[in-house]
Design a protein around this motif. Structure first.
Motif, PDB file in Angstrom:
ATOM      1  N   ALA A 149     -28.564  45.906  54.642  1.00  0.00           N
ATOM      2  CA  ALA A 149     -27.904  46.921  55.463  1.00  0.00           C
ATOM      3  C   ALA A 149     -26.466  46.516  55.767  1.00  0.00           C
ATOM      4  O   ALA A 149     -25.538  47.328  55.658  1.00  0.00           O
ATOM      5  N   GLU A 150     -26.272  45.260  56.129  1.00  0.00           N
ATOM      6  CA  GLU A 150     -24.921  44.813  56.496  1.00  0.00           C
ATOM      7  C   GLU A 150     -23.960  44.910  55.312  1.00  0.00           C
ATOM      8  O   GLU A 150     -22.775  45.201  55.479  1.00  0.00           O
ATOM      9  N   ALA A 151     -24.485  44.712  54.104  1.00  0.00           N
ATOM     10  CA  ALA A 151     -23.633  44.747  52.918  1.00  0.00           C
ATOM     11  C   ALA A 151     -23.328  46.156  52.439  1.00  0.00           C
ATOM     12  O   ALA A 151     -22.374  46.350  51.674  1.00  0.00           O
ATOM     13  N   THR A 152     -24.106  47.148  52.873  1.00  0.00           N
ATOM     14  CA  THR A 152     -23.964  48.488  52.297  1.00  0.00           C
ATOM     15  C   THR A 152     -23.475  49.568  53.262  1.00  0.00           C
ATOM     16  O   THR A 152     -22.781  50.499  52.845  1.00  0.00           O
ATOM     17  N   ILE A 153     -23.817  49.479  54.555  1.00  0.00           N
ATOM     18  CA  ILE A 153     -23.594  50.644  55.408  1.00  0.00           C
ATOM     19  C   ILE A 153     -22.126  50.862  55.757  1.00  0.00           C
ATOM     20  O   ILE A 153     -21.714  51.991  56.032  1.00  0.00           O
ATOM     21  N   GLY A 154     -21.314  49.810  55.723  1.00  0.00           N
ATOM     22  CA  GLY A 154     -19.891  50.007  56.000  1.00  0.00           C
ATOM     23  C   GLY A 154     -19.281  50.983  55.007  1.00  0.00           C
ATOM     24  O   GLY A 154     -18.537  51.896  55.388  1.00  0.00           O
ATOM     25  N   GLU A 155     -19.604  50.812  53.731  1.00  0.00           N
ATOM     26  CA  GLU A 155     -19.094  51.701  52.699  1.00  0.00           C
ATOM     27  C   GLU A 155     -19.641  53.114  52.861  1.00  0.00           C
ATOM     28  O   GLU A 155     -18.922  54.103  52.679  1.00  0.00           O
ATOM     29  N   VAL A 156     -20.921  53.225  53.230  1.00  0.00           N
ATOM     30  CA  VAL A 156     -21.522  54.547  53.444  1.00  0.00           C
ATOM     31  C   VAL A 156     -20.800  55.274  54.583  1.00  0.00           C
ATOM     32  O   VAL A 156     -20.467  56.463  54.468  1.00  0.00           O
ATOM     33  N   VAL A 157     -20.560  54.574  55.686  1.00  0.00           N
ATOM     34  CA  VAL A 157     -19.892  55.188  56.835  1.00  0.00           C
ATOM     35  C   VAL A 157     -18.469  55.601  56.463  1.00  0.00           C
ATOM     36  O   VAL A 157     -18.020  56.706  56.798  1.00  0.00           O
ATOM     37  N   ARG A 158     -17.745  54.740  55.768  1.00  0.00           N
ATOM     38  CA  ARG A 158     -16.375  55.084  55.361  1.00  0.00           C
ATOM     39  C   ARG A 158     -16.351  56.336  54.498  1.00  0.00           C
ATOM     40  O   ARG A 158     -15.539  57.246  54.716  1.00  0.00           O
ATOM     41  N   ARG A 159     -17.231  56.389  53.516  1.00  0.00           N
ATOM     42  CA  ARG A 159     -17.243  57.527  52.602  1.00  0.00           C
ATOM     43  C   ARG A 159     -17.666  58.810  53.305  1.00  0.00           C
ATOM     44  O   ARG A 159     -17.104  59.886  53.062  1.00  0.00           O
ATOM     45  N   ALA A 160     -18.641  58.701  54.200  1.00  0.00           N
ATOM     46  CA  ALA A 160     -19.093  59.889  54.931  1.00  0.00           C
ATOM     47  C   ALA A 160     -17.981  60.418  55.827  1.00  0.00           C
ATOM     48  O   ALA A 160     -17.748  61.632  55.912  1.00  0.00           O
ATOM     49  N   CYS A 161     -17.277  59.520  56.503  1.00  0.00           N
ATOM     50  CA  CYS A 161     -16.234  59.951  57.440  1.00  0.00           C
ATOM     51  C   CYS A 161     -14.991  60.459  56.724  1.00  0.00           C
ATOM     52  O   CYS A 161     -14.161  61.134  57.336  1.00  0.00           O
ATOM     53  N   ALA A 162     -14.857  60.159  55.442  1.00  0.00           N
ATOM     54  CA  ALA A 162     -13.723  60.661  54.671  1.00  0.00           C
ATOM     55  C   ALA A 162     -13.927  62.104  54.222  1.00  0.00           C
ATOM     56  O   ALA A 162     -13.020  62.709  53.659  1.00  0.00           O
ATOM     57  N   ALA A 163     -15.130  62.648  54.488  1.00  0.00           N
ATOM     58  CA  ALA A 163     -15.448  64.023  54.089  1.00  0.00           C
ATOM     59  C   ALA A 163     -15.462  64.938  55.307  1.00  0.00           C
ATOM     60  O   ALA A 163     -15.624  64.489  56.443  1.00  0.00           O
ATOM     61  N   ARG A 164     -15.272  66.236  55.065  1.00  0.00           N
ATOM     62  CA  ARG A 164     -15.464  67.237  56.114  1.00  0.00           C
ATOM     63  C   ARG A 164     -16.938  67.602  56.144  1.00  0.00           C
ATOM     64  O   ARG A 164     -17.581  67.684  55.107  1.00  0.00           O
ATOM     65  N   TRP A 165     -17.487  67.776  57.368  1.00  0.00           N
ATOM     66  CA  TRP A 165     -18.841  68.312  57.399  1.00  0.00           C
ATOM     67  C   TRP A 165     -19.033  69.209  58.610  1.00  0.00           C
ATOM     68  O   TRP A 165     -18.293  69.143  59.593  1.00  0.00           O
ATOM     69  N   ASN A 166     -20.023  70.071  58.511  1.00  0.00           N
ATOM     70  CA  ASN A 166     -20.322  71.067  59.530  1.00  0.00           C
ATOM     71  C   ASN A 166     -20.582  70.400  60.878  1.00  0.00           C
ATOM     72  O   ASN A 166     -21.274  69.374  60.951  1.00  0.00           O
ATOM     73  N   ARG A 167     -20.059  70.975  61.944  1.00  0.00           N
ATOM     74  CA  ARG A 167     -20.234  70.393  63.280  1.00  0.00           C
ATOM     75  C   ARG A 167     -21.664  70.502  63.783  1.00  0.00           C
ATOM     76  O   ARG A 167     -22.003  69.919  64.818  1.00  0.00           O
ATOM     77  N   GLU A 168     -22.523  71.239  63.088  1.00  0.00           N
ATOM     78  CA  GLU A 168     -23.943  71.330  63.440  1.00  0.00           C
ATOM     79  C   GLU A 168     -24.774  70.292  62.690  1.00  0.00           C
ATOM     80  O   GLU A 168     -26.007  70.330  62.741  1.00  0.00           O
ATOM     81  N   VAL A 169     -24.120  69.371  61.996  1.00  0.00           N
ATOM     82  CA  VAL A 169     -24.813  68.447  61.098  1.00  0.00           C
ATOM     83  C   VAL A 169     -24.610  67.002  61.526  1.00  0.00           C
ATOM     84  O   VAL A 169     -23.524  66.601  61.945  1.00  0.00           O
ATOM     85  N   LEU A 170     -25.693  66.214  61.418  1.00  0.00           N
ATOM     86  CA  LEU A 170     -25.622  64.764  61.542  1.00  0.00           C
ATOM     87  C   LEU A 170     -26.031  64.169  60.203  1.00  0.00           C
ATOM     88  O   LEU A 170     -26.669  64.832  59.382  1.00  0.00           O
ATOM     89  N   ILE A 171     -25.678  62.913  59.982  1.00  0.00           N
ATOM     90  CA  ILE A 171     -25.999  62.249  58.725  1.00  0.00           C
ATOM     91  C   ILE A 171     -27.050  61.177  58.980  1.00  0.00           C
ATOM     92  O   ILE A 171     -26.881  60.326  59.856  1.00  0.00           O
TER      93      ILE A 171
END
Length: 263
Positions: A149-171
């Motif tokens: 988890a420590e090795a992977t989630i930083g990249e997941v969070v960065r990539r997710a936050c670089a995208a636009r997403w609906n305000r009714e949505v969580l990841i």
């Protein structure tokens, strides 16, 4: 829509969970959050609240204890923690991002409906903050692969936050039970459904305590399979990180249309 955050270094991040402030997963998540930003707050339950779902304390006072700079233990539910974090402890400058977890165990398929980890992200979303729930799958309770988890989630969070997403949505993010160098990739996946499984309700164990009073343990769910190759359950089985957008609007439009003639 939530606008992209291409640079998280200036973001204010709230970290919470349902396993408690002293859980190893939240310590891993705080370390990862601090690689993204210096402005990190941790507000989490004083004790484990797994399975609490999106419950809110309404009939008792909510006590809390400051455990150090930007660290607060709350005697309440995961939802309480986010509400207090955003509206009380961080009221001067609400967070730009809520990170929940890292949960000890996956939150996939039907588990999402029970999950306090997902509830943290749900509450953050309801408060207008982009939110991500993170969970680490494991098979051996004595060897949870936190390093993965420590090795992977930083990249997941960065990539997710670089995208636009609906305000009714969580990841909702789930990390597979394998060493970090065996993770097969990151896969977008829909919420799955287990098949041929014995649900919690079918695994009730009734016993009697030494004083002769009956009590019940809710047993562990037995899983024999799951549906679909595009689901979170399948992605984890393939050693992929599963990333699932979940909408807090639970309305089923098809049934609305079908019932239009009778209501």
């Amino acid at each position: 829509m939530f606008e992209p955050i291409p640079d998280l270094s200036k973001a204010r991040i709230l970290v919470s969970n349902d396993d408690g402030l002293d859980a190893p997963g939240i310590q891993v998540l705080e370390r990862v959050a601090r690689t993204l930003s210096d402005d990190v707050w941790v507000v989490a339950p004083e004790t484990e609240q797994s399975g609490a779902g999106h419950s809110l304390t309404l009939h008792d006072p909510i006590r809390y204890q400051r455990r150090g700079p930007r660290h607060v233990a709350v005697r309440g539910t995961p939802t309480d923690c986010v509400l207090l974090g955003v509206k009380l402890f961080m009221a001067d400058h609400p967070p730009d991002l809520v990170l929940s977890g890292i949960n000890r165990g996956g939150n996939m398929g039907e588990d999402i409906t029970y999950s306090g980890t997902v509830a943290v992200a749900m509450e953050g979303t309801l408060l207008g903050i982009r939110s991500i729930a993170l969970s680490q799958q494991f098979s051996d309770p004595d060897a949870v692969p936190w390093d993965t988890a420590e090795a992977t989630i930083g990249e997941v969070v960065r990539r997710a936050c670089a995208a636009r997403w609906n305000r009714e949505v969580l990841i909702n993010v789930n990390v597979p039970d394998c060493p970090a160098d065996q993770v097969a990739g990151i896969r977008l996946a829909r919420q799955g459904k287990r098949v041929g499984s014995s649900r919690f309700s079918e695994n009730l164990v009734e016993r009697v305590d030494p004083r002769g009073r009956p009590y019940v343990w809710i047993g562990v769910e037995q899983v024999r399979g799951f549906d679909g190759a595009d689901t979170d359950l399948h992605a984890i089985a393939q050693n992929c990180v599963a990333v699932t957008p979940l909408c807090i609007d639970l309305t089923d439009e098809g049934t609305m249309d079908a019932m239009g003639s009778v209501f």
